[in-house]
Design a protein around this motif. Structure first.
Motif, PDB file in Angstrom:
ATOM      1  N   ARG A   1    -109.979  66.660  50.834  1.00 11.30           N
ATOM      2  CA  ARG A   1    -111.233  66.732  50.415  1.00 11.30           C
ATOM      3  C   ARG A   1    -111.074  67.422  49.002  1.00 11.30           C
ATOM      4  O   ARG A   1    -112.087  66.936  48.198  1.00 11.30           O
ATOM      5  CB  ARG A   1    -112.015  67.632  51.376  1.00 11.30           C
ATOM      6  CG  ARG A   1    -113.463  67.833  51.348  1.00 11.30           C
ATOM      7  CD  ARG A   1    -113.955  68.900  51.776  1.00 11.30           C
ATOM      8  NE  ARG A   1    -113.471  70.100  51.488  1.00 11.30           N
ATOM      9  CZ  ARG A   1    -113.631  71.410  52.055  1.00 11.30           C
ATOM     10  NH1 ARG A   1    -114.518  71.455  53.181  1.00 11.30           N
ATOM     11  NH2 ARG A   1    -113.107  72.379  51.535  1.00 11.30           N
ATOM     12  N   ASP A   2    -110.641  68.518  48.808  1.00 11.31           N
ATOM     13  CA  ASP A   2    -110.762  69.181  47.599  1.00 11.31           C
ATOM     14  C   ASP A   2    -110.311  68.387  46.380  1.00 11.31           C
ATOM     15  O   ASP A   2    -110.755  68.344  45.406  1.00 11.31           O
ATOM     16  CB  ASP A   2    -109.873  70.578  47.739  1.00 11.31           C
ATOM     17  CG  ASP A   2    -110.446  71.581  48.383  1.00 11.31           C
ATOM     18  OD1 ASP A   2    -111.665  71.321  49.009  1.00 11.31           O
ATOM     19  OD2 ASP A   2    -109.902  72.403  48.850  1.00 11.31           O
ATOM     20  N   ALA A   3    -109.474  67.607  46.468  1.00  8.89           N
ATOM     21  CA  ALA A   3    -108.726  66.620  45.678  1.00  8.89           C
ATOM     22  C   ALA A   3    -109.667  65.222  45.498  1.00  8.89           C
ATOM     23  O   ALA A   3    -109.268  64.682  44.669  1.00  8.89           O
ATOM     24  CB  ALA A   3    -107.379  66.011  46.017  1.00  8.89           C
ATOM     25  N   GLY A   4    -110.638  65.279  46.124  1.00 10.09           N
ATOM     26  CA  GLY A   4    -111.571  64.003  46.095  1.00 10.09           C
ATOM     27  C   GLY A   4    -111.274  62.756  46.787  1.00 10.09           C
ATOM     28  O   GLY A   4    -111.845  61.782  46.318  1.00 10.09           O
ATOM     29  N   TYR A   5    -110.419  62.804  47.781  1.00 10.00           N
ATOM     30  CA  TYR A   5    -109.886  61.656  48.255  1.00 10.00           C
ATOM     31  C   TYR A   5    -110.752  61.211  49.543  1.00 10.00           C
ATOM     32  O   TYR A   5    -111.002  60.096  49.863  1.00 10.00           O
ATOM     33  CB  TYR A   5    -108.528  61.685  48.746  1.00 10.00           C
ATOM     34  CG  TYR A   5    -107.424  61.387  47.625  1.00 10.00           C
ATOM     35  CD1 TYR A   5    -107.212  60.220  47.214  1.00 10.00           C
ATOM     36  CD2 TYR A   5    -106.769  62.723  47.072  1.00 10.00           C
ATOM     37  CE1 TYR A   5    -106.368  60.192  46.268  1.00 10.00           C
ATOM     38  CE2 TYR A   5    -105.806  62.452  45.981  1.00 10.00           C
ATOM     39  CZ  TYR A   5    -105.656  61.175  45.592  1.00 10.00           C
ATOM     40  OH  TYR A   5    -104.625  61.114  44.550  1.00 10.00           O
ATOM     41  N   ILE A   6    -111.506  62.518  50.237  1.00  6.14           N
ATOM     42  CA  ILE A   6    -112.135  62.261  51.620  1.00  6.14           C
ATOM     43  C   ILE A   6    -113.153  63.111  51.539  1.00  6.14           C
ATOM     44  O   ILE A   6    -113.186  63.976  50.928  1.00  6.14           O
ATOM     45  CB  ILE A   6    -110.934  62.165  52.678  1.00  6.14           C
ATOM     46  CG1 ILE A   6    -110.428  63.758  52.908  1.00  6.14           C
ATOM     47  CG2 ILE A   6    -109.818  61.283  52.727  1.00  6.14           C
ATOM     48  CD1 ILE A   6    -109.584  64.029  53.933  1.00  6.14           C
ATOM     49  N   GLU A   7    -114.029  62.671  52.445  1.00  5.09           N
ATOM     50  CA  GLU A   7    -115.021  63.695  52.634  1.00  5.09           C
ATOM     51  C   GLU A   7    -115.462  63.760  54.182  1.00  5.09           C
ATOM     52  O   GLU A   7    -114.983  62.843  55.167  1.00  5.09           O
ATOM     53  CB  GLU A   7    -116.149  63.373  52.102  1.00  5.09           C
ATOM     54  CG  GLU A   7    -117.105  62.181  52.551  1.00  5.09           C
ATOM     55  CD  GLU A   7    -118.490  61.890  51.711  1.00  5.09           C
ATOM     56  OE1 GLU A   7    -118.557  62.724  50.808  1.00  5.09           O
ATOM     57  OE2 GLU A   7    -119.054  61.006  52.115  1.00  5.09           O
TER      58      GLU A   7
END
Length: 234
Positions: free
Chosen positions: A111-117
Motif C-alpha cells: 500500500r505504501d508503495a502505491g500498488y494496492i489500497e
C-alpha cells in the motif's frame, strides 16, 4: 503438450505420458530454470521480496478472477465488470498459507508503495499502477514463457523419437534439448534466444544485475516519496 487425461488416476498412481519419465531430467531442468529466472527477475525489476510478489499477484488475480465470465476461455474470459473485487485478508491467508501477521505487514508495504489500497475489509490492485514499465515487464515475461513452452515441447518430441536421449540429465544433452531441431534451448538476457544463449543455459540468471535476495541490498529505487514494499518477514 501432455495428453488431457494425463492426470487420471489408475491403481492409485497418476497416469503419465511415458515421454515425461524418459525426459524427466531435461524437463525438470528447463522448468526449474524458467521458474527461478522469473522469480529473481521479478524481485529485481519490481524491487520487492518474494512474499510481497506472491501477495501482489494474489490480490490482482483473486480480485479479477471473480469477474471472469463463467466458462470463458482465451479472449472470452475478459472481466464482465471493470472494477476489481476486494480480496480479504482471510482469503489471502488460506491461499498463500503465509502467517496472518506477515501478510498484514506485506500488504501495508505494498500500500505504501502505491500498488494496492484497502477497500472496506479487502484489498484491490490500483489500475493506475500498471504503467508502461509493468507492461514491458509482462511482455518480456510472456516471451520467455512461450519460449520455454516451445522448448519443453521439443524435449517431449525428442523423447518420443529417442527414448534414451535424455537419461543422463543436463550434462548429457538435456541442457540443450532443442539442438538440431531448430529450437534453441537457452533463454538469454532480455528473453533472447540463439546459439550464444544456448551455449550457457544459466546466462539469463548470471548475466543479470545482482538480486536483492543475494546481495542483501536493493538495486533500484522505490517510487519517489514512497518506501519499498515488503521487508523481512521475521
Amino acid at each position: 503438450m501432455m495428453p488431457e487425461d494425463g492426470d487420471s488416476a489408475q491403481n492409485g498412481r497418476t497416469a503419465r505420458d511415458p515421454r515425461y519419465d524418459r525426459a524427466f531430467a531435461a524437463l525438470s531442468f528447463v522448468m526449474n530454470r524458467h521458474f527461478i529466472d522469473h522469480l529473481l527477475r521479478s524481485m529485481r525489476e519490481l524491487d520487492m521480496d518474494a512474499e510481497s510478489l506472491v501477495l501482489l499477484g494474489l490480490v490482482s488475480h483473486l480480485g479479477l478472477a471473480r469477474l471472469m465470465t463463467p466458462g470463458g476461455a482465451g479472449g472470452d474470459a475478459a472481466p464482465s465488470r471493470k472494477e476489481p473485487q476486494p480480496v480479504r485478508l482471510r482469503d489471502l491467508t488460506v491461499v498463500s498459507r503465509l502467517p496472518r501477521e506477515t501478510i498484514r505487514r506485506k500488504l501495508l508495504g505494498l500500500r505504501d508503495a502505491g500498488y494496492i489500497e484497502q477497500r472496506g475489509r479487502g484489498w484491490i490492485l490500483l489500475p493506475g499502477r500498471i504503467d508502461e514499465r509493468i507492461r514491458a515487464f509482462n511482455y518480456q515475461t510472456l516471451r520467455r514463457l512461450l519460449t520455454t513452452a516451445r522448448e519443453l515441447e521439443a524435449v517431449l518430441v525428442q523423447a518420443g523419437r529417442r527414448p534414451a536421449a535424455f537419461m543422463d540429465g543436463p550434462a548429457g544433452g538435456a541442457a540443450n534439448p532443442g539442438h538440431g531441431t531448430g529450437q534453441e534451448a537457452a533463454i538469454g538476457p532480455e528473453g533472447k534466444t540463439g546459439p550464444a544463449a544456448a551455449a550457457d543455459p544459466g546466462k539469463a540468471l548470471s548475466s543479470s544485475p545482482p538480486c536483492p535476495a543475494r546481495t542483501g541490498r536493493r538495486t533500484s529505487r522505490a517510487p519517489t516519496g514512497k518506501p519499498p514494499p515488503g521487508g523481512s518477514s521475521r
